[in-house]
Scaffold this motif. Sequence first.
Motif, PDB file in Angstrom:
ATOM      1  N   PHE A 108     -49.045  48.971 -82.684  1.00  0.00           N
ATOM      2  CA  PHE A 108     -49.742  49.967 -81.870  1.00  0.00           C
ATOM      3  C   PHE A 108     -49.352  51.344 -82.400  1.00  0.00           C
ATOM      4  O   PHE A 108     -48.161  51.673 -82.481  1.00  0.00           O
ATOM      5  CB  PHE A 108     -49.346  49.848 -80.396  1.00  0.00           C
ATOM      6  CG  PHE A 108     -50.103  50.799 -79.504  1.00  0.00           C
ATOM      7  CD1 PHE A 108     -51.371  50.474 -79.028  1.00  0.00           C
ATOM      8  CD2 PHE A 108     -49.560  52.025 -79.141  1.00  0.00           C
ATOM      9  CE1 PHE A 108     -52.064  51.346 -78.201  1.00  0.00           C
ATOM     10  CE2 PHE A 108     -50.245  52.905 -78.334  1.00  0.00           C
ATOM     11  CZ  PHE A 108     -51.506  52.560 -77.861  1.00  0.00           C
ATOM     12  N   VAL A 109     -50.346  52.136 -82.766  1.00  0.00           N
ATOM     13  CA  VAL A 109     -50.111  53.439 -83.383  1.00  0.00           C
ATOM     14  C   VAL A 109     -50.601  54.545 -82.465  1.00  0.00           C
ATOM     15  O   VAL A 109     -51.792  54.610 -82.133  1.00  0.00           O
ATOM     16  CB  VAL A 109     -50.821  53.537 -84.751  1.00  0.00           C
ATOM     17  CG1 VAL A 109     -50.648  54.927 -85.356  1.00  0.00           C
ATOM     18  CG2 VAL A 109     -50.287  52.471 -85.708  1.00  0.00           C
ATOM     19  N   THR A 110     -49.697  55.409 -82.022  1.00  0.00           N
ATOM     20  CA  THR A 110     -50.131  56.593 -81.286  1.00  0.00           C
ATOM     21  C   THR A 110     -50.524  57.682 -82.276  1.00  0.00           C
ATOM     22  O   THR A 110     -50.117  57.661 -83.435  1.00  0.00           O
ATOM     23  CB  THR A 110     -49.017  57.123 -80.364  1.00  0.00           C
ATOM     24  OG1 THR A 110     -47.893  57.517 -81.161  1.00  0.00           O
ATOM     25  CG2 THR A 110     -48.574  56.073 -79.351  1.00  0.00           C
ATOM     26  N   SER A 111     -51.331  58.616 -81.828  1.00  0.00           N
ATOM     27  CA  SER A 111     -51.860  59.687 -82.690  1.00  0.00           C
ATOM     28  C   SER A 111     -52.623  59.104 -83.874  1.00  0.00           C
ATOM     29  O   SER A 111     -52.561  59.629 -84.993  1.00  0.00           O
ATOM     30  CB  SER A 111     -50.738  60.613 -83.181  1.00  0.00           C
ATOM     31  OG  SER A 111     -50.125  61.290 -82.113  1.00  0.00           O
ATOM     32  N   ALA A 112     -53.351  58.032 -83.625  1.00  0.00           N
ATOM     33  CA  ALA A 112     -54.043  57.333 -84.708  1.00  0.00           C
ATOM     34  C   ALA A 112     -55.111  58.189 -85.365  1.00  0.00           C
ATOM     35  O   ALA A 112     -55.414  58.001 -86.552  1.00  0.00           O
ATOM     36  CB  ALA A 112     -54.664  56.039 -84.185  1.00  0.00           C
ATOM     37  N   ARG A 118     -42.533  62.519 -70.859  1.00  0.00           N
ATOM     38  CA  ARG A 118     -43.089  61.647 -69.816  1.00  0.00           C
ATOM     39  C   ARG A 118     -43.938  60.554 -70.441  1.00  0.00           C
ATOM     40  O   ARG A 118     -43.846  59.374 -70.067  1.00  0.00           O
ATOM     41  CB  ARG A 118     -43.954  62.458 -68.834  1.00  0.00           C
ATOM     42  CG  ARG A 118     -43.204  63.307 -67.844  1.00  0.00           C
ATOM     43  CD  ARG A 118     -44.114  63.697 -66.673  1.00  0.00           C
ATOM     44  NE  ARG A 118     -45.384  64.287 -67.110  1.00  0.00           N
ATOM     45  CZ  ARG A 118     -45.586  65.590 -67.282  1.00  0.00           C
ATOM     46  NH1 ARG A 118     -44.591  66.443 -67.079  1.00  0.00           N
ATOM     47  NH2 ARG A 118     -46.769  66.031 -67.649  1.00  0.00           N
ATOM     48  N   ARG A 119     -44.778  60.958 -71.365  1.00  0.00           N
ATOM     49  CA  ARG A 119     -45.645  59.980 -72.023  1.00  0.00           C
ATOM     50  C   ARG A 119     -44.839  58.990 -72.848  1.00  0.00           C
ATOM     51  O   ARG A 119     -45.167  57.803 -72.897  1.00  0.00           O
ATOM     52  CB  ARG A 119     -46.667  60.714 -72.898  1.00  0.00           C
ATOM     53  CG  ARG A 119     -47.738  61.436 -72.095  1.00  0.00           C
ATOM     54  CD  ARG A 119     -48.637  62.287 -72.971  1.00  0.00           C
ATOM     55  NE  ARG A 119     -49.826  62.714 -72.259  1.00  0.00           N
ATOM     56  CZ  ARG A 119     -50.733  63.560 -72.738  1.00  0.00           C
ATOM     57  NH1 ARG A 119     -50.564  64.072 -73.955  1.00  0.00           N
ATOM     58  NH2 ARG A 119     -51.793  63.891 -72.027  1.00  0.00           N
ATOM     59  N   ALA A 120     -43.791  59.479 -73.498  1.00  0.00           N
ATOM     60  CA  ALA A 120     -42.948  58.586 -74.299  1.00  0.00           C
ATOM     61  C   ALA A 120     -42.301  57.529 -73.422  1.00  0.00           C
ATOM     62  O   ALA A 120     -42.242  56.339 -73.789  1.00  0.00           O
ATOM     63  CB  ALA A 120     -41.884  59.403 -75.030  1.00  0.00           C
ATOM     64  N   PRO A 171     -60.660  52.753 -75.651  1.00  0.00           N
ATOM     65  CA  PRO A 171     -60.914  54.082 -75.081  1.00  0.00           C
ATOM     66  C   PRO A 171     -59.873  54.426 -74.026  1.00  0.00           C
ATOM     67  O   PRO A 171     -59.542  53.594 -73.175  1.00  0.00           O
ATOM     68  CB  PRO A 171     -62.306  53.947 -74.462  1.00  0.00           C
ATOM     69  CG  PRO A 171     -62.926  52.759 -75.135  1.00  0.00           C
ATOM     70  CD  PRO A 171     -61.784  51.828 -75.429  1.00  0.00           C
ATOM     71  N   GLY A 172     -59.342  55.626 -74.095  1.00  0.00           N
ATOM     72  CA  GLY A 172     -58.358  56.039 -73.098  1.00  0.00           C
ATOM     73  C   GLY A 172     -57.362  57.022 -73.668  1.00  0.00           C
ATOM     74  O   GLY A 172     -57.363  57.326 -74.866  1.00  0.00           O
ATOM     75  N   SER A 173     -56.504  57.531 -72.799  1.00  0.00           N
ATOM     76  CA  SER A 173     -55.510  58.532 -73.184  1.00  0.00           C
ATOM     77  C   SER A 173     -54.111  57.964 -73.023  1.00  0.00           C
ATOM     78  O   SER A 173     -53.923  56.839 -72.538  1.00  0.00           O
ATOM     79  CB  SER A 173     -55.658  59.784 -72.313  1.00  0.00           C
ATOM     80  OG  SER A 173     -55.230  59.516 -70.983  1.00  0.00           O
ATOM     81  N   TRP A 174     -53.107  58.775 -73.382  1.00  0.00           N
ATOM     82  CA  TRP A 174     -51.711  58.350 -73.262  1.00  0.00           C
ATOM     83  C   TRP A 174     -51.220  58.385 -71.810  1.00  0.00           C
ATOM     84  O   TRP A 174     -50.106  57.959 -71.537  1.00  0.00           O
ATOM     85  CB  TRP A 174     -50.815  59.226 -74.122  1.00  0.00           C
ATOM     86  CG  TRP A 174     -51.115  59.118 -75.579  1.00  0.00           C
ATOM     87  CD1 TRP A 174     -51.562  58.018 -76.248  1.00  0.00           C
ATOM     88  CD2 TRP A 174     -50.984  60.141 -76.554  1.00  0.00           C
ATOM     89  NE1 TRP A 174     -51.718  58.305 -77.583  1.00  0.00           N
ATOM     90  CE2 TRP A 174     -51.369  59.601 -77.799  1.00  0.00           C
ATOM     91  CE3 TRP A 174     -50.574  61.476 -76.512  1.00  0.00           C
ATOM     92  CZ2 TRP A 174     -51.359  60.347 -78.975  1.00  0.00           C
ATOM     93  CZ3 TRP A 174     -50.561  62.212 -77.682  1.00  0.00           C
ATOM     94  CH2 TRP A 174     -50.953  61.657 -78.902  1.00  0.00           C
ATOM     95  N   ASP A 175     -52.041  58.865 -70.899  1.00  0.00           N
ATOM     96  CA  ASP A 175     -51.694  58.856 -69.480  1.00  0.00           C
ATOM     97  C   ASP A 175     -52.406  57.730 -68.740  1.00  0.00           C
ATOM     98  O   ASP A 175     -52.205  57.550 -67.537  1.00  0.00           O
ATOM     99  CB  ASP A 175     -52.061  60.197 -68.830  1.00  0.00           C
ATOM    100  CG  ASP A 175     -51.337  61.368 -69.472  1.00  0.00           C
ATOM    101  OD1 ASP A 175     -50.100  61.311 -69.578  1.00  0.00           O
ATOM    102  OD2 ASP A 175     -52.001  62.337 -69.884  1.00  0.00           O
ATOM    103  N   ASP A 176     -53.247  56.999 -69.438  1.00  0.00           N
ATOM    104  CA  ASP A 176     -54.079  55.949 -68.841  1.00  0.00           C
ATOM    105  C   ASP A 176     -53.364  54.609 -68.986  1.00  0.00           C
ATOM    106  O   ASP A 176     -53.395  53.982 -70.047  1.00  0.00           O
ATOM    107  CB  ASP A 176     -55.437  55.935 -69.548  1.00  0.00           C
ATOM    108  CG  ASP A 176     -56.426  54.959 -68.927  1.00  0.00           C
ATOM    109  OD1 ASP A 176     -55.985  54.017 -68.236  1.00  0.00           O
ATOM    110  OD2 ASP A 176     -57.637  55.131 -69.153  1.00  0.00           O
ATOM    111  N   GLU A 177     -52.712  54.167 -67.920  1.00  0.00           N
ATOM    112  CA  GLU A 177     -51.910  52.936 -68.003  1.00  0.00           C
ATOM    113  C   GLU A 177     -52.767  51.723 -68.330  1.00  0.00           C
ATOM    114  O   GLU A 177     -52.340  50.839 -69.081  1.00  0.00           O
ATOM    115  CB  GLU A 177     -51.137  52.705 -66.702  1.00  0.00           C
ATOM    116  CG  GLU A 177     -49.987  53.667 -66.494  1.00  0.00           C
ATOM    117  CD  GLU A 177     -48.963  53.144 -65.502  1.00  0.00           C
ATOM    118  OE1 GLU A 177     -48.768  51.916 -65.430  1.00  0.00           O
ATOM    119  OE2 GLU A 177     -48.356  53.977 -64.804  1.00  0.00           O
TER     120      GLU A 177
END
Length: 315
Positions: A10-14, A92-94, A57-63
């Motif tokens: 899983f890659v963040t900031s893809a 927080r996101r981390a 689809p979604g953001s880093w705040d979207d569980e």
Amino acid sequence: MTTTPTPTVFVTSATGSQGGALCHLLRGMGWSVRATTRDASSPAAKALNDAGVHLTPGSWDDEDALHEGLRGCDKLFLCLLPNLTDFDQAPRRAELITRLAREAGVDHIVASTTLGSFMVEEGHVPPVKIGPFFSAHIQSKKRVEQAAIDGGFQYWTVLRPGFFMANFVEPKIQFGYTETKKGTWTNSMTADSPLGLVDHVDIARFAAAAFQDPGRYHGRTLGVVSEELPVQEAMDQLAESIGDGRSIKAVFMTDEEVEREQAKGSWLFFSSEPCIRYMSNYTDLGELNQFVPELMTFRKFLRREEEAVKETYLS
């Protein structure tokens, strides 16, 4: 005969420079890659989709989106953009992402933050006083690192990149380095202090190396640069690559000028932080080349990114 399952990362900031480079590198290795995106129609997201990256689809705040994105993953690349008006956001996101990753069965994390984190290590005294804005920024990055270290993963590695080569071309140049278009770059370095430049593709190569050999990289915190150059030499190479006969002069601020800039509270902290002069104290190019040979030089980077250089300075 047993076969080793294909890793899934899983890659963040893809859709960013580091994450995008890592996604394409891992897909080239035949690994599975998953990520979230806020805009599946963006050119970067379409390129990832074409490369076979599974996008949710979604953001880093979207569980819910993170749950779906992390499903089936065993490795995590954590690279979070800072919010310069809310330094608590990235930590927080981390904490959220690492918690959900462990719940999903991820056992290996590589986090990418900033070389400046060395200056706020416990028990470490920075060589010069750090300005309040830059201090808040790197403390935020340090908290992201701690979320990775304390996340309960079997393996962890922290990468701390130096100054991005890509800062001098579109689109990153918009984040405070457009002065080079006018023929100067005012900065807080000195004529003698080396600028630790890093190619985002090299960061991806280090992350991939850590994922491939977790035992070798576990528990390591690496300051990552690709090349160290005097600032004026870097500006000369940039000007040469533009190819229209221009020159770009490095303008070095005095300590008094630095203090005035710091008093403004500008988010352009790189240009107003004398501690940047000492960043090379926290890197070891010899060791880095042992880990990942043939690191990118700035000259080769500018050649590789020739189209972006021309678009940035000649269009």
